[in-house]
Design an enzyme around this catalytic site. Structure first.
Site, short mmCIF file in Angstrom:
data_model
loop_
_atom_site.label_atom_id
_atom_site.label_comp_id
_atom_site.label_asym_id
_atom_site.label_seq_id
_atom_site.Cartn_x
_atom_site.Cartn_y
_atom_site.Cartn_z
CE LYS A 164 -2.70 1.23 3.67
NZ LYS A 164 -2.16 2.56 4.03
CD GLU A 200 -6.60 7.63 7.33
OE1 GLU A 200 -5.83 6.84 6.73
OE2 GLU A 200 -6.41 8.02 8.50
O1 KIV Z 1 -1.35 2.72 8.63
C1 KIV Z 1 -2.48 2.18 8.65
O2 KIV Z 1 -2.81 1.43 9.58
C2 KIV Z 1 -3.37 2.45 7.56
C3 KIV Z 1 -4.75 1.86 7.57
C4 KIV Z 1 -5.55 2.27 8.74
C5 KIV Z 1 -5.49 2.14 6.33
O3 KIV Z 1 -3.00 3.11 6.64
#
Ligand code: KIV
Length: 270
Positions: A119, A188
């Protein structure tokens, strides 16, 4: 249900779930025991978020988290997962420089951190990097809206996309990331109405956190879902341990409430 319950979740499963209207339940984890607990209680995705900087390391924000930190926690979590799709964050400055830097970091997360998807934060500006990774066999989950690695640029943890222009930029970001090959996208802290518009416009699933009920899935930080984080708890968090007598039950309640669209409620949305 679009899949037999025990089949491993893949990026294709996520697409099928979106098409079938089945909500995707996701939560963060940082170690073997909790990963195993989430997996056996029906989470579809487990994220090793760089939120570990705050909830595990006690830092003020996610910026100090290193690639080696992420590799370590990702590998611990991978050992506990049999079914859920494992997604691991690329930490601050491990991918922003250029696509080659991102590929090197993502490769380390996949080879040593045993993750299945990386991600990264950022909008259209990251599209080239997303395409570069995807074309080389790295599944990517994008993350837009409130991007915590940009906390200083954003001037704090604030809701994003509130006015018409900001909303249009976010919608364009989402579409550019989808076209670049992202397999999913975290939204988010954006207004629920905007998250709905983006979710309806995309083929890939949106995973909301503080983005209302109409995303294709939801994610929460584990410590927020169990009321374990001693510092500030965001408006969109809910303590699922309250009113239950076991952590297993709390996690099952979270999964049920995501699947039946009881969570998030209006009180957790903007
Ligand atoms: O860092 C994280 O935990 C996140 C999620 C909450 C989406 O980016």
């Amino acid at each position: 249900m679009t899949k037999p319950n025990n089949s491993p979740v893949t990026i294709h499963t996520l697409l099928q779930m979106k098409q079938a209207g089945e909500k995707i339940a996701c939560m963060t984890a940082y170690d073997y025991s909790f990963a195993s607990l989430l997996d056996r209680n029906g989470l579809d995705m487990v994220m090793v978020g760089d939120s570990l900087g705050m909830v595990i390391q006690g830092q003020q924000h996610t910026l100090p988290v290193t690639l080696n930190d992420m590799v370590y926690h990702s590998r611990c979590v991978a050992k506990g997962i049999k079914r859920a799709l494992l997604v691991t964050d690329l930490p601050f400055m491990s991918y922003q420089q250029n696509p080659e830097q991102a590929l090197k970091s993502a490769g380390k997360l996949m080879k040593k951190g045993e993750t299945q998807m990386v991600k990264l934060e950022g909008g259209a500006v990251m599209a080239e990097t997303v395409q570069f990774l995807v074309e080389r066999g790295v599944p990517v989950c994008a993350h837009i809206g409130l991007t915590p690695q940009s906390v200083h640029q954003l001037g704090g943890y604030k809701v994003q996309g509130k006015d018409k222009i900001a909303a249009e930029i976010l919608a364009n970001d989402a579409s550019a990331l989808e076209q670049a090959g992202a397999g999913a996208i975290v939204l988010e802290a954006v207004p629920a109405a905007l998250a709905r518009t983006i979710s309806e416009a995309l083929t890939i699933p949106t995973i909301g956190i503080g983005a209302g009920l109409n995303c294709d899935g939801q994610v929460l930080v584990l410590q927020d879902a169990l009321g374990l984080y001693p510092d500030h708890s965001p408006k969109f968090a809910k303590n699922f341990l309250q009113g239950t007598d076991s952590i297993d039950q709390a996690i099952q309640d979270y999964v049920d409430q995501v699947k039946t669209q009881q969570f998030p409620g209006p009180e957790h949305s903007f």
